[in-house]
Write a protein that holds these residues in place. Structure first.
Motif, PDB file in Angstrom:
ATOM      1  N   ILE A  15      15.917 -58.536  -2.938  1.00  0.00           N
ATOM      2  CA  ILE A  15      17.061 -58.555  -3.856  1.00  0.00           C
ATOM      3  C   ILE A  15      17.315 -57.162  -4.430  1.00  0.00           C
ATOM      4  O   ILE A  15      18.465 -56.706  -4.531  1.00  0.00           O
ATOM      5  N   LEU A  16      16.256 -56.467  -4.785  1.00  0.00           N
ATOM      6  CA  LEU A  16      16.391 -55.105  -5.300  1.00  0.00           C
ATOM      7  C   LEU A  16      16.997 -54.177  -4.245  1.00  0.00           C
ATOM      8  O   LEU A  16      17.880 -53.365  -4.551  1.00  0.00           O
ATOM      9  N   CYS A  17      16.518 -54.303  -3.011  1.00  0.00           N
ATOM     10  CA  CYS A  17      17.029 -53.463  -1.916  1.00  0.00           C
ATOM     11  C   CYS A  17      18.510 -53.721  -1.673  1.00  0.00           C
ATOM     12  O   CYS A  17      19.316 -52.783  -1.542  1.00  0.00           O
ATOM     13  N   PHE A  18      18.871 -54.998  -1.608  1.00  0.00           N
ATOM     14  CA  PHE A  18      20.277 -55.330  -1.381  1.00  0.00           C
ATOM     15  C   PHE A  18      21.145 -54.931  -2.575  1.00  0.00           C
ATOM     16  O   PHE A  18      22.314 -54.569  -2.410  1.00  0.00           O
ATOM     17  N   GLY A  19      20.570 -54.980  -3.766  1.00  0.00           N
ATOM     18  CA  GLY A  19      21.293 -54.509  -4.947  1.00  0.00           C
ATOM     19  C   GLY A  19      21.604 -53.030  -4.849  1.00  0.00           C
ATOM     20  O   GLY A  19      22.709 -52.582  -5.206  1.00  0.00           O
ATOM     21  N   VAL A  20      20.639 -52.258  -4.354  1.00  0.00           N
ATOM     22  CA  VAL A  20      20.853 -50.822  -4.146  1.00  0.00           C
ATOM     23  C   VAL A  20      21.969 -50.596  -3.131  1.00  0.00           C
ATOM     24  O   VAL A  20      22.828 -49.722  -3.307  1.00  0.00           O
ATOM     25  N   MET A  21      21.976 -51.412  -2.073  1.00  0.00           N
ATOM     26  CA  MET A  21      23.019 -51.271  -1.053  1.00  0.00           C
ATOM     27  C   MET A  21      24.407 -51.519  -1.623  1.00  0.00           C
ATOM     28  O   MET A  21      25.352 -50.770  -1.371  1.00  0.00           O
ATOM     29  N   VAL A  22      24.560 -52.588  -2.400  1.00  0.00           N
ATOM     30  CA  VAL A  22      25.863 -52.919  -2.983  1.00  0.00           C
ATOM     31  C   VAL A  22      26.281 -51.847  -3.989  1.00  0.00           C
ATOM     32  O   VAL A  22      27.456 -51.445  -4.037  1.00  0.00           O
ATOM     33  N   LEU A  23      25.342 -51.359  -4.804  1.00  0.00           N
ATOM     34  CA  LEU A  23      25.648 -50.290  -5.745  1.00  0.00           C
ATOM     35  C   LEU A  23      26.123 -49.044  -5.010  1.00  0.00           C
ATOM     36  O   LEU A  23      27.109 -48.393  -5.409  1.00  0.00           O
ATOM     37  N   ALA A  24      25.431 -48.724  -3.914  1.00  0.00           N
ATOM     38  CA  ALA A  24      25.818 -47.557  -3.123  1.00  0.00           C
ATOM     39  C   ALA A  24      27.221 -47.740  -2.542  1.00  0.00           C
ATOM     40  O   ALA A  24      28.026 -46.802  -2.536  1.00  0.00           O
ATOM     41  N   ALA A  25      27.517 -48.944  -2.050  1.00  0.00           N
ATOM     42  CA  ALA A  25      28.847 -49.222  -1.503  1.00  0.00           C
ATOM     43  C   ALA A  25      29.922 -49.019  -2.567  1.00  0.00           C
ATOM     44  O   ALA A  25      30.983 -48.443  -2.298  1.00  0.00           O
ATOM     45  N   ALA A  26      29.637 -49.476  -3.785  1.00  0.00           N
ATOM     46  CA  ALA A  26      30.594 -49.317  -4.887  1.00  0.00           C
ATOM     47  C   ALA A  26      30.800 -47.847  -5.223  1.00  0.00           C
ATOM     48  O   ALA A  26      31.908 -47.426  -5.597  1.00  0.00           O
ATOM     49  N   GLU A  27      29.740 -47.054  -5.106  1.00  0.00           N
ATOM     50  CA  GLU A  27      29.835 -45.628  -5.416  1.00  0.00           C
ATOM     51  C   GLU A  27      30.582 -44.849  -4.334  1.00  0.00           C
ATOM     52  O   GLU A  27      31.097 -43.749  -4.586  1.00  0.00           O
ATOM     53  N   LEU A  28      30.637 -45.408  -3.123  1.00  0.00           N
ATOM     54  CA  LEU A  28      31.264 -44.699  -2.003  1.00  0.00           C
ATOM     55  C   LEU A  28      32.785 -44.874  -2.012  1.00  0.00           C
ATOM     56  O   LEU A  28      33.519 -43.932  -2.241  1.00  0.00           O
ATOM     57  N   ASN A  29      33.262 -46.071  -1.753  1.00  0.00           N
ATOM     58  CA  ASN A  29      34.704 -46.331  -1.835  1.00  0.00           C
ATOM     59  C   ASN A  29      34.972 -47.829  -1.815  1.00  0.00           C
ATOM     60  O   ASN A  29      34.051 -48.637  -1.592  1.00  0.00           O
ATOM     61  N   LEU A  30      36.213 -48.186  -2.052  1.00  0.00           N
ATOM     62  CA  LEU A  30      36.589 -49.602  -2.198  1.00  0.00           C
ATOM     63  C   LEU A  30      36.338 -50.389  -0.918  1.00  0.00           C
ATOM     64  O   LEU A  30      35.848 -51.523  -0.973  1.00  0.00           O
ATOM     65  N   LEU A  31      36.660 -49.824   0.249  1.00  0.00           N
ATOM     66  CA  LEU A  31      36.474 -50.563   1.499  1.00  0.00           C
ATOM     67  C   LEU A  31      34.998 -50.853   1.742  1.00  0.00           C
ATOM     68  O   LEU A  31      34.642 -51.936   2.219  1.00  0.00           O
ATOM     69  N   CYS A  32      34.135 -49.905   1.431  1.00  0.00           N
ATOM     70  CA  CYS A  32      32.692 -50.138   1.563  1.00  0.00           C
ATOM     71  C   CYS A  32      32.257 -51.317   0.695  1.00  0.00           C
ATOM     72  O   CYS A  32      31.485 -52.175   1.125  1.00  0.00           O
TER      73      CYS A  32
END
Length: 289
Positions: free
Chosen positions: A98-115
């Motif tokens: 859950i922590l790992c996937f949370g990092v992934m989603v946070l990173a996607a949000a920091e990159l751009n809307l499509l991510c």
């Protein structure tokens, strides 16, 4: 190996998530990022791409070990993995996932809307793969598609959109990973057929599975050659790297046969780690030189 408890835990988690296999998709993701940005992107983009990649692949391998723990415990080849041996508990691995996937989603949000919009699709693929061996022989191909999210995602992270080059690069990654995963799966032919586990070797036989693996790798290389034609940024170093990769893939397939799978692990993992390194070095040099 004698380790203090904290270091032992880190070591066990490294084994659990197969950290040494990170190179398999990282080489394609890094190449995609460099190609999309025509060099290095901003520090912000580079950092969050790496975080998204590490969160996704680490979480995927962790949850795979939880989902497959009962099967792993029955299979003599995998019975010594961390969860079946009781070295790591399922609940703590789920929390880690859950922590790992949370990092992934946070990173996607920091990159751009499509991510960010596509992150649930990535999460679905990262989780569903582990269940596919229970109902379809195409599990190897689904693993490949899941791995392809890395180069496609890296391209989107840089450009904010999908292109044909990113899709071709994702397809090449998917076919390559699927091809060596078929070889790896051939080791479990007897176990899979006896326990109702689906795989290309179990359904089509080892001989045909090795033919399918070869075909997947041939098509993968063809796609990579085509990418070279489509991109004006690639030249001699890139094609030299592809040539070396092709030679290694030939060696890989010559190392095994339906009657001799003793080198299956070396062929599927060790050789392809070297393929990944060559691909990473050659593509990086070609773009910067």
């Amino acid at each position: 190996m004698v380790l203090n408890k904290p270091f032992r835990k880190i070591y066990d988690y490294g084994k659990l998530v197969m950290f040494s296999h990170t190179i398999f998709s990282f080489s394609f993701a890094f190449f995609s990022m460099l190609l999309a940005s025509k060099g290095l992107p901003s520090i912000h983009t580079l950092f969050w791409i790496i975080m998204a990649f590490l969160g996704a692949r680490t979480g995927a391998n962790a949850i795979n070990r939880v989902i497959d723990s009962d099967i792993d415990a029955k299979n003599p080849r995998t019975a010594n993995r961390q969860i079946p041996k009781g070295l790591i508990g399922k609940k703590e691995v789920i929390v880690f996932t859950i922590l790992c996937f949370g990092v992934m989603v946070l990173a996607a949000a920091e990159l751009n809307l499509l991510c960010l919009i596509l992150s649930p699709v990535a999460l679905f693929l990262l989780i569903i793969y582990s269940y596919t061996k229970r109902f379809t022989w195409s599990c190897h191909l689904i693993l490949g598609v899941t791995s392809a999210a890395a180069p496609v995602g890296a391209w989107i992270a840089v450009t904010g959109k999908i292109s044909w080059i990113s899709l071709l690069l994702g397809a090449a990654n998917a076919l390559w990973v699927s091809g060596f995963d078929v070889i790896y799966g051939a080791q479990d032919y007897d176990f899979d057929t006896e326990n109702g586990i689906y795989s290309i070797p179990a359904v089509f036989g080892i001989k045909n599975a090795l033919y399918i693996s070869s075909a997947l790798h041939i098509i993968s290389v063809i796609f990579l050659i085509f990418i070279g034609f489509l991109s004006s940024n690639l030249g001699g170093i890139y094609y030299t790297g592809l040539t070396l990769m092709g030679i290694l893939l030939i060696v890989e397939h010559r190392m095994i046969s339906p009657n001799n799978l003793a080198n299956a692990k070396i062929a599927s993992y060790n050789i392809n780690q070297l393929v990944s390194i060559i691909f990473l070095i050659s593509t990086t040099l070609d773009i910067f030189i």
